[in-house]
Design a protein around this motif. Sequence first.
Motif, PDB file in Angstrom:
ATOM      1  N   ILE A 175       1.062  30.787   8.363  1.00  0.00           N
ATOM      2  CA  ILE A 175       1.187  32.210   8.680  1.00  0.00           C
ATOM      3  C   ILE A 175       0.727  33.024   7.479  1.00  0.00           C
ATOM      4  O   ILE A 175       1.251  32.869   6.366  1.00  0.00           O
ATOM      5  CB  ILE A 175       2.641  32.587   9.018  1.00  0.00           C
ATOM      6  CG1 ILE A 175       3.235  31.616  10.043  1.00  0.00           C
ATOM      7  CG2 ILE A 175       2.705  34.026   9.551  1.00  0.00           C
ATOM      8  CD1 ILE A 175       4.726  31.815  10.270  1.00  0.00           C
ATOM      9  N   VAL A 176      -0.259  33.894   7.695  1.00  0.00           N
ATOM     10  CA  VAL A 176      -0.774  34.765   6.638  1.00  0.00           C
ATOM     11  C   VAL A 176      -0.804  36.205   7.154  1.00  0.00           C
ATOM     12  O   VAL A 176      -0.677  36.440   8.356  1.00  0.00           O
ATOM     13  CB  VAL A 176      -2.190  34.330   6.190  1.00  0.00           C
ATOM     14  CG1 VAL A 176      -2.165  32.918   5.627  1.00  0.00           C
ATOM     15  CG2 VAL A 176      -3.182  34.423   7.342  1.00  0.00           C
ATOM     16  N   ASP A 200       4.660  29.365   5.669  1.00  0.00           N
ATOM     17  CA  ASP A 200       4.719  30.824   5.707  1.00  0.00           C
ATOM     18  C   ASP A 200       4.330  31.377   4.342  1.00  0.00           C
ATOM     19  O   ASP A 200       5.102  31.318   3.390  1.00  0.00           O
ATOM     20  CB  ASP A 200       6.125  31.286   6.093  1.00  0.00           C
ATOM     21  CG  ASP A 200       6.192  32.789   6.392  1.00  0.00           C
ATOM     22  OD1 ASP A 200       5.263  33.515   5.986  1.00  0.00           O
ATOM     23  OD2 ASP A 200       7.176  33.219   7.017  1.00  0.00           O
ATOM     24  N   VAL A 201       3.113  31.884   4.249  1.00  0.00           N
ATOM     25  CA  VAL A 201       2.609  32.408   2.976  1.00  0.00           C
ATOM     26  C   VAL A 201       2.252  33.886   3.107  1.00  0.00           C
ATOM     27  O   VAL A 201       1.357  34.386   2.419  1.00  0.00           O
ATOM     28  CB  VAL A 201       1.395  31.587   2.471  1.00  0.00           C
ATOM     29  CG1 VAL A 201       1.854  30.318   1.799  1.00  0.00           C
ATOM     30  CG2 VAL A 201       0.423  31.264   3.598  1.00  0.00           C
ATOM     31  N   ARG A 202       2.961  34.579   3.966  1.00  0.00           N
ATOM     32  CA  ARG A 202       2.779  36.025   4.054  1.00  0.00           C
ATOM     33  C   ARG A 202       3.160  36.665   2.726  1.00  0.00           C
ATOM     34  O   ARG A 202       4.135  36.262   2.088  1.00  0.00           O
ATOM     35  CB  ARG A 202       3.635  36.590   5.193  1.00  0.00           C
ATOM     36  CG  ARG A 202       3.076  36.300   6.571  1.00  0.00           C
ATOM     37  CD  ARG A 202       3.999  36.744   7.673  1.00  0.00           C
ATOM     38  NE  ARG A 202       5.169  35.860   7.774  1.00  0.00           N
ATOM     39  CZ  ARG A 202       6.055  35.899   8.752  1.00  0.00           C
ATOM     40  NH1 ARG A 202       5.926  36.792   9.731  1.00  0.00           N
ATOM     41  NH2 ARG A 202       7.082  35.064   8.781  1.00  0.00           N
ATOM     42  N   GLY A 203       2.370  37.647   2.316  1.00  0.00           N
ATOM     43  CA  GLY A 203       2.605  38.288   1.029  1.00  0.00           C
ATOM     44  C   GLY A 203       1.872  37.622  -0.117  1.00  0.00           C
ATOM     45  O   GLY A 203       1.924  38.087  -1.248  1.00  0.00           O
ATOM     46  N   SER A 204       1.167  36.525   0.168  1.00  0.00           N
ATOM     47  CA  SER A 204       0.432  35.795  -0.866  1.00  0.00           C
ATOM     48  C   SER A 204      -1.065  35.997  -0.675  1.00  0.00           C
ATOM     49  O   SER A 204      -1.557  36.071   0.452  1.00  0.00           O
ATOM     50  CB  SER A 204       0.745  34.300  -0.807  1.00  0.00           C
ATOM     51  OG  SER A 204       2.109  34.062  -1.019  1.00  0.00           O
ATOM     52  N   LEU A 205      -1.770  36.066  -1.787  1.00  0.00           N
ATOM     53  CA  LEU A 205      -3.223  36.201  -1.763  1.00  0.00           C
ATOM     54  C   LEU A 205      -3.861  34.868  -2.094  1.00  0.00           C
ATOM     55  O   LEU A 205      -3.228  33.978  -2.666  1.00  0.00           O
ATOM     56  CB  LEU A 205      -3.669  37.267  -2.761  1.00  0.00           C
ATOM     57  CG  LEU A 205      -3.133  38.688  -2.513  1.00  0.00           C
ATOM     58  CD1 LEU A 205      -3.580  39.624  -3.623  1.00  0.00           C
ATOM     59  CD2 LEU A 205      -3.598  39.197  -1.149  1.00  0.00           C
ATOM     60  N   CYS A 206      -5.121  34.717  -1.718  1.00  0.00           N
ATOM     61  CA  CYS A 206      -5.848  33.492  -2.022  1.00  0.00           C
ATOM     62  C   CYS A 206      -5.958  33.316  -3.533  1.00  0.00           C
ATOM     63  O   CYS A 206      -6.061  34.309  -4.252  1.00  0.00           O
ATOM     64  CB  CYS A 206      -7.241  33.531  -1.388  1.00  0.00           C
ATOM     65  SG  CYS A 206      -7.176  33.103   0.370  1.00  0.00           S
ATOM     66  N   PRO A 207      -5.859  32.041  -3.990  1.00  0.00           N
ATOM     67  CA  PRO A 207      -5.994  30.819  -3.192  1.00  0.00           C
ATOM     68  C   PRO A 207      -4.660  30.228  -2.709  1.00  0.00           C
ATOM     69  O   PRO A 207      -4.657  29.130  -2.164  1.00  0.00           O
ATOM     70  CB  PRO A 207      -6.665  29.861  -4.179  1.00  0.00           C
ATOM     71  CG  PRO A 207      -6.059  30.244  -5.496  1.00  0.00           C
ATOM     72  CD  PRO A 207      -5.925  31.767  -5.438  1.00  0.00           C
ATOM     73  N   LYS A 208      -3.530  30.899  -2.956  1.00  0.00           N
ATOM     74  CA  LYS A 208      -2.234  30.282  -2.652  1.00  0.00           C
ATOM     75  C   LYS A 208      -2.093  29.818  -1.208  1.00  0.00           C
ATOM     76  O   LYS A 208      -1.602  28.698  -0.969  1.00  0.00           O
ATOM     77  CB  LYS A 208      -1.093  31.224  -3.013  1.00  0.00           C
ATOM     78  CG  LYS A 208       0.276  30.568  -2.860  1.00  0.00           C
ATOM     79  CD  LYS A 208       1.415  31.448  -3.328  1.00  0.00           C
ATOM     80  CE  LYS A 208       2.743  30.733  -3.157  1.00  0.00           C
ATOM     81  NZ  LYS A 208       3.894  31.556  -3.595  1.00  0.00           N
ATOM     82  N   PRO A 209      -2.481  30.617  -0.184  1.00  0.00           N
ATOM     83  CA  PRO A 209      -2.325  30.118   1.189  1.00  0.00           C
ATOM     84  C   PRO A 209      -3.054  28.807   1.444  1.00  0.00           C
ATOM     85  O   PRO A 209      -2.519  27.913   2.127  1.00  0.00           O
ATOM     86  CB  PRO A 209      -2.905  31.258   2.032  1.00  0.00           C
ATOM     87  CG  PRO A 209      -2.654  32.483   1.212  1.00  0.00           C
ATOM     88  CD  PRO A 209      -2.917  32.033  -0.191  1.00  0.00           C
ATOM     89  N   VAL A 210      -4.256  28.658   0.901  1.00  0.00           N
ATOM     90  CA  VAL A 210      -5.002  27.410   1.074  1.00  0.00           C
ATOM     91  C   VAL A 210      -4.327  26.277   0.309  1.00  0.00           C
ATOM     92  O   VAL A 210      -4.171  25.160   0.820  1.00  0.00           O
ATOM     93  CB  VAL A 210      -6.465  27.574   0.610  1.00  0.00           C
ATOM     94  CG1 VAL A 210      -7.188  26.228   0.604  1.00  0.00           C
ATOM     95  CG2 VAL A 210      -7.198  28.552   1.520  1.00  0.00           C
ATOM     96  N   ILE A 211      -3.902  26.557  -0.923  1.00  0.00           N
ATOM     97  CA  ILE A 211      -3.268  25.518  -1.740  1.00  0.00           C
ATOM     98  C   ILE A 211      -1.985  25.016  -1.094  1.00  0.00           C
ATOM     99  O   ILE A 211      -1.734  23.807  -1.010  1.00  0.00           O
ATOM    100  CB  ILE A 211      -2.993  26.050  -3.161  1.00  0.00           C
ATOM    101  CG1 ILE A 211      -4.322  26.205  -3.924  1.00  0.00           C
ATOM    102  CG2 ILE A 211      -2.055  25.115  -3.924  1.00  0.00           C
ATOM    103  CD1 ILE A 211      -4.187  26.890  -5.271  1.00  0.00           C
TER     104      ILE A 211
END
Length: 199
Positions: A38-39, A10-21
């Motif tokens: 989840i984004v 669950d990486v809602r609220g995060s911008l790239c590249p964090k969701p991919v990382i």
Amino acid sequence: MSNTNELTVDVRGSLCPKPVIETKKVSDANPDAVITTIVDNEVSRDNVEKFGKSRGYGVAIRQDGKDFYLTMTPNDNPVSDGSCEPMSFGNRVILMTKDYLGEGSEELGRNLMKTFWVCMVEADVKPSKIYFINSSVKMVTNDSVHLENIKKLADAGVEIAACGICLDYFGVKEELGVGSITNMYAITDSILGENVVKL
């Protein structure tokens, strides 16, 4: 024995590249698991989808309001076999020429540089060497905001070396926090025989 391992990132609220990382970390640790990331923005959705497909997953996307659920199911995935993979080094040498990335706004360039080092640490393939000249030598000093990530690259086996003349010019030779001190002859000799990326 069938694997029914299902994990959620669950990486809602995060911008790239964090969701991919974050998705990559879970994928590396659990190569046989079904992963749902989840984004809450389209850029992250697209980038996580590309990552999943590049790893050989089947990717299904479901939208619920502003949230996107990307469920990645392992196919015949050649990237991982469940064991720890050895570090892979490319044949590239990176020549860092300044302490910010790109041209134009230096403030933006310094923010981009932070993201660059994070992505470099997480990349599957690492460069063999990274040379630092001119103002880029500030990034390998003890008070650098990039030092932790550059140390991780050095610990992984990437050769880190900074120009001695440049360290002297900026008065930071005694503050070198990672890597070795080299000279322009050694740098020139190396980059002429290697596949070089200049940044």
